[in-house]
Design an enzyme around this catalytic site. Structure first.
Site, PDB file in Angstrom:
ATOM      1  CG  ASP A 361      -1.642   1.056   0.726  1.00  7.33           C
ATOM      2  OD1 ASP A 361      -2.201   2.065  -0.185  1.00  7.33           O
ATOM      3  OD2 ASP A 361      -3.010   0.451   2.388  1.00  7.33           O
ATOM      4  CG  ASP A 472      -5.218  -5.986   0.936  1.00  7.53           C
ATOM      5  OD1 ASP A 472      -6.034  -6.652   2.127  1.00  7.53           O
ATOM      6  OD2 ASP A 472      -4.509  -5.166   1.810  1.00  7.53           O
ATOM      7  CG  MET A 473     -11.944  -6.766  -0.351  1.00  7.21           C
ATOM      8  SD  MET A 473     -13.173  -8.129   1.416  1.00  7.21           S
ATOM      9  CE  MET A 473     -14.962  -7.549   0.832  1.00  7.21           C
ATOM     10  CG  ASN A 474      -7.500  -3.794   3.877  1.00  4.20           C
ATOM     11  OD1 ASN A 474      -7.042  -4.401   4.511  1.00  4.20           O
ATOM     12  ND2 ASN A 474      -6.550  -3.689   2.667  1.00  4.20           N
ATOM     13  CG  ASP A 542      -3.126  -7.986   8.249  1.00  2.58           C
ATOM     14  OD1 ASP A 542      -2.785  -8.129   7.761  1.00  2.58           O
ATOM     15  OD2 ASP A 542      -4.039  -6.982   7.786  1.00  2.58           O
TER      16      ASP A 542
HETATM   17  C1  DGJ Z   1      -4.603  -5.354   4.997  1.00  3.87           C
HETATM   18  C2  DGJ Z   1      -3.070  -6.731   4.499  1.00  3.87           C
HETATM   19  O1  DGJ Z   1      -3.518  -7.679   4.581  1.00  3.87           O
HETATM   20  C3  DGJ Z   1      -1.844  -6.012   4.924  1.00  3.87           C
HETATM   21  O2  DGJ Z   1      -0.850  -7.015   4.271  1.00  3.87           O
HETATM   22  C4  DGJ Z   1      -1.477  -4.006   4.054  1.00  3.87           C
HETATM   23  O3  DGJ Z   1      -1.724  -5.449   2.737  1.00  3.87           O
HETATM   24  C5  DGJ Z   1      -2.394  -4.032   4.577  1.00  3.87           C
HETATM   25  N1  DGJ Z   1      -3.649  -3.917   4.037  1.00  3.87           N
HETATM   26  C6  DGJ Z   1      -2.157  -1.790   3.595  1.00  3.87           C
HETATM   27  O4  DGJ Z   1      -2.938  -1.670   3.859  1.00  3.87           O
END
Ligand code: DGJ
Length: 720
Positions: A361, A472-474, A542
């Site tokens: 990121d 990714d997907m947060n 994470d």
């Molecule tokens: C969540 C991911 O699990 C991390 O490894 C990292 O890529 C962050 N997002 C970046 O925003």
């Protein structure tokens, strides 16, 4: 032939290497499940018996009630009072349907699943198609059973065709029904949270409904779609185990109902809460695929069935090739990245044997923290003054591969994309959508959004030599509404969202055929078979702390092979020893690093270099070997497991001593997969072991050092 129809008994028999699945056409109308278990020749037909308060049709007697026999697919409202697999609402508004058996077809291969991921078949894979028909709605229901003989796996999915004159609404859809004539079982599921996925839970079944599910629009950290049922005394090596999983990445429902007669109905599918779907006349709907396996010899066999199946039929073939050892910038520097820094990272990476630098990121738009920039997928020129193309060229010139982070499904309100298209995020009219990590969710059910993402990624990555995308997907989906669909169709948004994601993933694969995709959702928030159809590995969690990782990885391995598990060594807290512990835990899966290499002492760097070259000697065992779990970290102060090559000549044994481990104990471990007549040598120490001793009488001394681990790499040296 794996699939047979016995005309005289009206029985369908599906055989895998070690299992049999059987059902019967009852009174030329119903599909009655007969058996799932150990391979068996003669299957008893359904025994009619009378039950009070059980509805039956006027043309049959009271011994034939849909509430009474085991079903292959159960329908709401027509006499089966247990949880339904399919609930449709036609023009009469009642939700009652009654599908009747019509015909069958056996063929090689399978029917495509209409934009959904599915298990790959080969020319020998057989599929059974059963056609049912509901005369009132005029819908045809096609049930599919695909048999993967050598992996002891059977898959189920269904298609519904509306051949009537009115629309019908699918109100509940479960791809898999398995009615078991027993309830003396425990249910195993993996629950968790962000940073602690895959916690192991084992509870006895009880009367009523028990379920695990996701309503989050992602398969989720909270409950993984994998589920197993086992006999109460089942262990790693004994007892009966039924394993299930779902080839899908969005919301799901796994339900088990134990009924009045102590029978268990297992259902797995899209459910009813986050899903509904309208079929206009002439339209067809395809459900995602669910898979099941059976083991008569405990969890270990179930696990190896899943691992073998996922490697052979789910993962892209590239997953079976050696995985690059990556250095990821996230835990190393978070958003503080730029060209100069990363070129130094690449220089150092090359020196210590890292294969690939992954720029996480922070490289695009106004992305200097998590408040802005998502959606603006063009390089930040302050950080990369010469552009992405030239930057990546320089990285490559340093002899390392290059990976890049993206999160296509999301948008920050503080972004050009949102300012231009606020209507492109999921939202409900008159309501302000909730934020999570300062971001909104793009409406991936809207084709314009997907087309836009395709065009921007196409432009930004055009000609750039990218070897790997971290997708990714947060956040999870709430305020699920789309401007593209009418109010009566809003129940389709979450499902169409997933199909949009899959469409974009397919585009990436076609546009960048040589690049690998690692999927991620804040770690293991989408650790599922759907994502595995596209990505060669998944960022497991994470949480990189090895103590917690031991638990997460151990439970994850119950359902998914190590080749899917991306495991990074992050910054050690106490120098050398901790680095060794982190490494030995990380080589439970595919090794990578996530630390600021420029801040590391020469001593640490040479230790890492040694680790990487050691790992490369046995990486093939982790990636392709058979996994045996010896001691689980749950309820023990240490854990042990091993990978063994197919020819049993190589074994990699890991023993991990947890924070609460007691000193000085000798542990007896049975390495059953060792060849009894062979002599093995430990590649690291030169010590020799007889195969027969490894099998029955292998004593390993715990070091007594809390948070430490031992690796033994054993090779058969007989006759060499
Ligand atoms: C969540 C991911 O699990 C991390 O490894 C990292 O890529 C962050 N997002 C970046 O925003």
């Amino acid at each position: 032939m794996a699939i047979h129809f016995l005309e005289n008994k009206q029985q369908f028999i599906l055989n895998t290497k070690k299992t049999t699945y059987a059902f019967q056409v009852l009174r030329n109308r119903y599909l009655c499940h007969l058996y799932y278990g150990k391979k068996k020749k003669d299957i008893l037909p359904y025994q009619e018996q009378v039950l009070n308060f059980a509805p039956y049709r006027p043309e049959f007697n009271d011994a034939i009630s849909p509430d009474f026999f085991a079903q292959e697919c159960s329908f709401f409202g027509s006499g089966d009072f247990r949880a339904a697999a399919l609930r449709l609402c036609g023009s009469d508004g009642t939700g009652v349907t009654d599908f009747v058996y019509d015909s069958y077809r056996i063929f090689y291969g399978r029917r495509e699943l209409d934009g959904l991921p599915s298990a790959r078949v080969d020319e020998n894979t057989e599929t059974l198609e059963i056609t049912l028909y509901d005369p009132v709605t005029n819908c045809r229901l096609l049930l599919y059973y695909t048999v993967f003989e050598s992996e002891d796996m059977i898959s189920r999915y269904m298609m519904l065709e509306n051949n009537g004159r009115s629309k019908v609404e699918i109100e509940k859809c479960m791809s898999l029904t398995l009615d078991l004539d027993r309830s003396d079982l425990d249910m195993i599921s993996l629950y968790g949270q962000h940073c602690f996925e895959c916690k192991y839970q084992r509870v006895p079944l009880h009367h009523g409904i028990q379920s695990v599910f996701s309503r989050r629009g992602a398969s989720s950290h909270q409950y993984n779609p994998f589920m197993a049922l086992c006999t109460h005394k089942a262990t790693e090596t004994s007892g009966e185990v039924y394993g299930f999983n779902f080839v899908y990445s969005g919301s799901f429902l796994n339900e088990i109902e134990v009924d009045q007669l102590n029978r268990s109905r297992v259902l797995m599918g899209l459910g009813n809460e986050c899903f509904s779907y309208i079929l206009e006349p002439g339209e067809c709907f395809t459900s995602p695929e669910a898979i099941m396996t059976y083991s008569a010899s405990g969890f270990g066999q179930m696990t190896r069935n899943f691992h073998k199946f996922i490697r052979a039929h789910i993962l892209p073939p590239a997953a079976l090739e050696p995985h690059p050892v990556v250095l990821n910038t996230w835990e190393a520097c978070y958003f503080d990245i730029d060209e100069k820094l990363l070129l130094s990272f690449a220089d150092e990476s090359k020196k210590i044997g890292i294969d690939m630098l992954v720029m996480d990121d922070g490289w695009f738009g106004g992305r200097n923290n998590d408040c802005a920039g998502l959606g603006d997928w063009f390089e930040n020129r302050q950080k990369f003054p010469n552009g992405l193309y030239s930057f990546v060229k320089k990285i490559k010139a340093r002899g390392v591969k290059f990976g890049i982070w993206i999160e296509p499904e999301m948008v920050n309100p503080d972004s050009d994309l949102y300012r231009t298209h606020p209507e492109w995020c999921l939202h409900v009219e008159k309501r302000i959508p909730s934020l999570s990590r300062n971001q909104l969710v793009l409406d991936m059910s809207n084709n314009d959004v997907i087309d836009y993402l395709i065009s921007i990624f196409d432009r930004t990555f055009n000609g750039v030599d990218i070897d790997y995308f971290k997708w990714d997907m947060n956040r999870h989906l709430c305020d699920v509404g789309s401007i593209m669909l009418s109010s009566e169709r809003q129940g389709e948004v979450a499902f169409r969202y997933m199909k949009g994601v899959y469409r974009l993933l397919n585009w990436f694969i076609q546009r960048f055929p040589n690049a690998l995709i690692e999927t991620c959702s804040g770690g293991g928030g989408r650790y599922d078979l759907g994502m595995m159809c596209y990505g060669f590995q998944i960022w497991t969690s994470d949480r990189t702390n090895p103590y917690y990782r031991t638990f997460i990885q151990s439970s994850c391995l119950m359902a998914y092979p190590a080749t899917t598990m991306s495991c990074h060594v992050s910054k050690p807290k106490e120098g050398g020893k901790s680095l060794d512990y982190r490494y030995k835990v990380a080589v439970g899966g595919m090794l990578g690093y996530e630390l600021n290499i420029l801040e590391m002492s020469n001593e640490v760097k040479s230790e890492i270099a040694k680790q990487i070259s050691e790992y490369k000697q046995f990486e093939h065992l982790i990636r392709l070997g058979d996994y045996y779990n010896l001691v689980s970290p749950v309820n023990h102060d240490y854990s042990a497991y091993y990978y063994v090559s197919e020819d049993q000549d190589e074994i990699l044994l890991t023993l991990i001593e947890k924070a609460d481990c007691k000193p000085g104990k000798t542990k007896l471990l049975n390495i059953k997969a060792a060849l009894p007549n062979a002599t093995y040598t430990d590649v690291f120490t030169g010590k020799q072991y007889m195969g027969a001793d490894l099998q029955r009488n292998f004593k390993l001394l715990l070091s007594g050092e809390k948070c430490s681990a031992q690796l033994l790499y054993l090779k058969n040296i007989t006759g060499r």
